[in-house]
Motif scaffolding. Structure first.
Motif, short mmCIF file in Angstrom:
data_model
loop_
_atom_site.label_atom_id
_atom_site.label_comp_id
_atom_site.label_asym_id
_atom_site.label_seq_id
_atom_site.Cartn_x
_atom_site.Cartn_y
_atom_site.Cartn_z
N PHE A 110 0.81 -1.23 0.00
CA PHE A 110 0.00 0.00 0.00
C PHE A 110 0.84 1.27 0.00
CE2 PHE A 110 0.19 1.66 4.39
CZ PHE A 110 0.87 0.64 5.00
N VAL A 111 2.13 1.18 0.35
CA VAL A 111 2.99 2.36 0.28
C VAL A 111 4.07 2.23 -0.78
CG1 VAL A 111 2.65 3.04 2.68
CG2 VAL A 111 4.47 1.45 2.11
N GLY A 112 4.25 1.02 -1.31
CA GLY A 112 5.34 0.78 -2.25
C GLY A 112 5.27 1.65 -3.50
N ARG A 113 4.05 1.92 -3.98
CA ARG A 113 3.92 2.70 -5.21
C ARG A 113 4.37 4.15 -5.04
NH1 ARG A 113 -1.49 2.04 -3.48
NH2 ARG A 113 -1.56 0.13 -4.73
N PHE A 114 4.45 4.60 -3.77
CA PHE A 114 4.88 5.98 -3.53
C PHE A 114 6.39 6.09 -3.33
CE2 PHE A 114 0.54 5.62 -1.69
CZ PHE A 114 -0.12 6.41 -2.63
N PHE A 115 7.06 4.97 -3.14
CA PHE A 115 8.48 5.02 -2.84
C PHE A 115 9.27 5.67 -3.97
CE2 PHE A 115 8.88 1.37 0.48
CZ PHE A 115 7.98 2.04 1.28
N GLY A 116 9.05 5.19 -5.19
CA GLY A 116 9.83 5.67 -6.32
C GLY A 116 9.72 7.17 -6.51
N PRO A 117 8.50 7.74 -6.64
CA PRO A 117 8.39 9.19 -6.84
C PRO A 117 9.01 10.02 -5.72
CG PRO A 117 6.33 8.11 -7.40
CD PRO A 117 7.21 7.05 -6.81
N ILE A 118 8.87 9.56 -4.48
CA ILE A 118 9.44 10.33 -3.36
C ILE A 118 10.96 10.34 -3.44
CG2 ILE A 118 9.77 10.35 -0.86
CD1 ILE A 118 6.90 9.37 -0.59
N ILE A 119 11.56 9.18 -3.71
CA ILE A 119 13.02 9.12 -3.78
C ILE A 119 13.53 9.85 -5.02
CG2 ILE A 119 15.00 7.57 -3.95
CD1 ILE A 119 13.86 7.70 -1.21
N VAL A 120 12.78 9.81 -6.13
CA VAL A 120 13.17 10.60 -7.30
C VAL A 120 13.18 12.08 -6.94
CG1 VAL A 120 12.44 11.37 -9.58
CG2 VAL A 120 12.43 8.93 -9.03
N LEU A 121 12.12 12.54 -6.25
CA LEU A 121 12.09 13.93 -5.80
C LEU A 121 13.27 14.22 -4.89
CD1 LEU A 121 10.70 16.69 -5.52
CD2 LEU A 121 9.31 15.71 -3.67
N TRP A 122 13.60 13.27 -4.02
CA TRP A 122 14.74 13.43 -3.11
C TRP A 122 16.03 13.67 -3.88
CZ3 TRP A 122 16.35 14.44 1.58
CH2 TRP A 122 17.59 13.97 2.04
N PHE A 123 16.29 12.84 -4.91
CA PHE A 123 17.53 12.98 -5.67
C PHE A 123 17.52 14.27 -6.50
CE2 PHE A 123 17.98 8.30 -5.03
CZ PHE A 123 19.21 8.35 -4.42
N VAL A 124 16.33 14.66 -6.98
CA VAL A 124 16.24 15.93 -7.71
C VAL A 124 16.59 17.09 -6.78
CG1 VAL A 124 14.66 17.53 -8.84
CG2 VAL A 124 14.61 15.11 -9.44
N VAL A 125 16.05 17.05 -5.56
CA VAL A 125 16.36 18.10 -4.58
C VAL A 125 17.85 18.08 -4.22
CG1 VAL A 125 15.96 18.85 -2.20
CG2 VAL A 125 14.03 18.22 -3.65
#
Length: 651
Positions: A193-208
């Protein structure tokens, strides 16, 4: 149910619990690209969470007082240069380019590599045994990382509270504990239920990470000279005997590299390589360069250079994002601990434990209560004991670097004996990476008394448990063979006409299929009955990830209504015995679900003086055997069709 392991088995890399991939006109290039993009996004979210949170604390630790590194422009350029080339040599060259090629039928990780190396030298039993023990020790070190990573990641993120307002400093540890306890409490719900959000959050993290780094680089472009390897060499050479203290801090930048290999089975080699090359590595290096540039302009930012890169108004959003990234990094190692433990159980290194599958679609998503609560206890203990990311950094790294060294040794036997590469190439590459690994291990070893002892002590403790279980099972099998009756002569001597025959199927689960099951003897002695169909069942776990359905069963008729069945699983398969036995009908042996009884033997181990193991180890094995997880749940047997009988066995 007793099980055994087998040294080798050929198997298809396809997952048996999933439909085969189809190809044809419908598989357009766009669809394939979309699949690759989705896997790459998933790899960013799961694989790189650990190494992605390293900028929270690495630079700060390199210039901590105990390292003796002066905070000036020359040493800032040198330190960032060492980080850049460490990431290039260790992560990019060793893992992304070389190690990811050493897949065990698509699977990676310490135990998968151990099985691959053992298979490569199977003609040399002594060497094979040594590599198995070495690989087992490397696997135990992973648990130290599984305890420290959540603690240091969340602590490092929460320490940003001090920059929001100094009054919040006393709340760093309580908030950290609250987040970690909550994280472990929700594990039973699964990660779907949270796995689908992992990728976008970490992508945002690396962009930041990259964007904030670029802003600082633009103000102090001199830091870009750190890309010159000469500065890395001069930095290391100038440290003298203080070199190891600096290296022990720099190694924090590459912790998490093992995750690239361990999670290969979930995403595949290419998505992991693409994610590193185009997202993760650029984001990390821009941020490290940016922190170096910031410190060249404002040395007072060393208190927390990561958060000082943000304007005051953006510290709180950065704190929230860093906390989410730390939670995701923690989730990755927690899930990895579950998978590692399950593999260890199926390979015969640990007793059975409860495994709960949290997703009907993703077989890799499991929850293991015993592992979860043990990890939580360890994480809470280290947070309370160390209290800060700086203190915990002393304990971080030694387990990871030792695992890296073990990976290098195991890979040598894979490339030399398995791939048959020329000896000069294999030896030269191994010597180079071993030299790098040795420097990293030495840099972390000097922190032994400051906390480095913790992951080693934890790893050694788990190694004792694993080796005791492995040796104990061997002694148990030896005892059962010496005390048992030979099966084939026993069957030939039977006179079925003189016995009552139950019109049902009896399945006798045994570890040694050449001896008569004790449950069968009890049936004949006490109940004076013999079933119409009697199956002598053995479950064998092979050291390959997946065994295909067409090789799931080996069936041999023995006469007088007896059959011998061997059920074959890989260490990534789900051991569903009833489902596997459904395949027997195609080979002429129907096993009706509602007309079958499973007779299981539960051995009570009796430690005895002798040449087996030390007394304390025999008692430890007896305790583990007595408290092993339930057979019925582990092998998915129908609970209302199981008869369990006890047997006392001396070792």
């Amino acid at each position: 149910m007793t099980t055994s392991t087998a040294p080798t088995a050929e198997a298809s890399p396809q997952r048996l619990d999933e439909p085969a991939e189809t190809s044809g006109p419908s598989g357009s290039a766009a669809t394939r690209k979309h699949g690759l993009a989705a896997l790459t996004l998933g790899a960013i979210g799961v694989v790189y969470g650990d190494i992605g949170t390293s900028p929270l604390y690495t630079i700060k630790e390199i210039f901590a007082p105990h390292t003796g590194v002066p905070l000036d422009a020359v040493h800032l350029v040198g330190a960032v240069s060492v980080i850049f080339w460490a990431l290039m040599l260790v992560v990019t060259l060793k893992y992304v380019i070389l190690i990811l090629r050493a897949d065990n039928h698509g699977e990676g990780g310490g135990l998968a590599l151990t099985a691959l190396a053992a298979k490569a030298v199977q003609s040399r039993p002594a060497l094979r045994g040594g590599l198995l023990l070495l690989g087992m020790f490397g696997a135990t070190l992973f648990y130290g990382d599984s305890v420290i990573t959540p603690a240091i990641s969340v602590l490092g993120a929460m320490e940003g509270l001090e920059l929001v307002t100094p009054a919040l400093k006393s709340y760093v540890v309580p908030f950290t504990l609250a987040i970690l306890v909550g994280l472990f409490l929700i594990q039973r719900r699964g990660t779907a239920f949270v796995g689908r959000f992992f990728g976008p959050i970490i992508v945002l993290w690396f962009v930041v990470l990259g964007f904030t780094g670029l802003l600082q680089i633009a103000q102090q472009p001199t830091i870009l000279t750190a890309l010159n390897p000469v500065h890395a060499y001069e930095f290391l050479a100038s440290r003298g005997w203080h070199l190891f203290a600096a290296v022990g801090a720099i190694v924090l930048a590459i912790t998490g590299a093992e995750a690239l290999y361990a999670d290969m089975g979930h995403f595949g080699r290419r998505p992991i390589q693409l994610a590193w090359t185009f997202v993760v590595f650029p984001g990390l290096m821009l941020n490290y360069l940016g922190q170096g540039a910031l410190l060249m302009s404002d040395p007072t930012a060393i208190q927390n250079p990561f958060y000082r890169m943000f304007p005051d108004a953006w510290v709180l959003p950065a704190l929230v994002l860093a906390t989410l990234a730390a939670i995701i990094a923690s989730q990755a190692v927690i899930s990895g601990a579950y998978s590692m433990t399950k593999q260890a159980i199926l390979l015969g290194f640990l007793p059975r434990m409860t495994v709960r599958y949290t997703s009907a679609r993703e077989i890799g998503q499991i929850y293991m209560p015993a592992v979860n609560w043990a990890l939580l206890a360890g994480v809470v203990a280290v947070v309370l004991f160390f209290g800060s990311s700086s203190a915990l950094a002393s304990a971080y790294g030694i387990a990871v670097t030792l695992t890296m060294m073990i990976t290098t040794v195991l890979t040598f036997f894979v490339v030399r004996d398995g791939w048959r590469l020329p000896a000069p190439l294999a030896i030269g590459a191994t010597a180079f990476f071993l030299a790098v690994d040795a420097l990293l291990v030495a840099g972390c070893a000097i922190k032994f008394l400051d906390g480095g002892w913790f992951p080693l002590a934890l790893g050694l403790l788990i190694f004792v448990v694993m080796s005791t279980w492995l040796r104990g099972r061997a002694l148990l099998m030896q005892s059962l063979r010496s005390d048992g009756l030979e099966l084939l002569p026993f069957i030939e001597a039977l006179d079925p006409r003189s016995m009552n025959r139950a019109e049902r199927t009896a399945i006798y689960a045994v570890a040694d299929p050449s001896t008569v099951p004790q449950a069968l003897l009890h049936n004949l002695k006490h109940n004076q009955v013999l079933h119409e169909r009697n199956v002598i069942l053995t479950v064998v776990f092979h050291d390959v990830p997946w065994v295909p359905m067409e090789r799931r069963l080996d069936i041999a008729p023995l006469g007088h209504g007896f059959w011998r069945i061997t059920v074959n699983f890989g260490f990534m398969n789900t051991p569903d015995v009833p489902k596997a036995l459904e395949l027997a009908q195609a080979q002429g042996l129907p096993i009706p679900l509602f007309e079958t009884t499973y007779f299981l033997s539960r051995e009570t181990v009796v430690p005895t003086p002798g040449a087996g193991m030390a007394g304390w180890r025999e008692h430890l094995f007896a305790t583990m055997s007595q408290n092993a997880g339930g057979v019925v749940e582990f092998f998915r047997l129908p609970g209302n069709a199981v008869v369990e009988l006890g047997t006392r066995v001396q070792i």
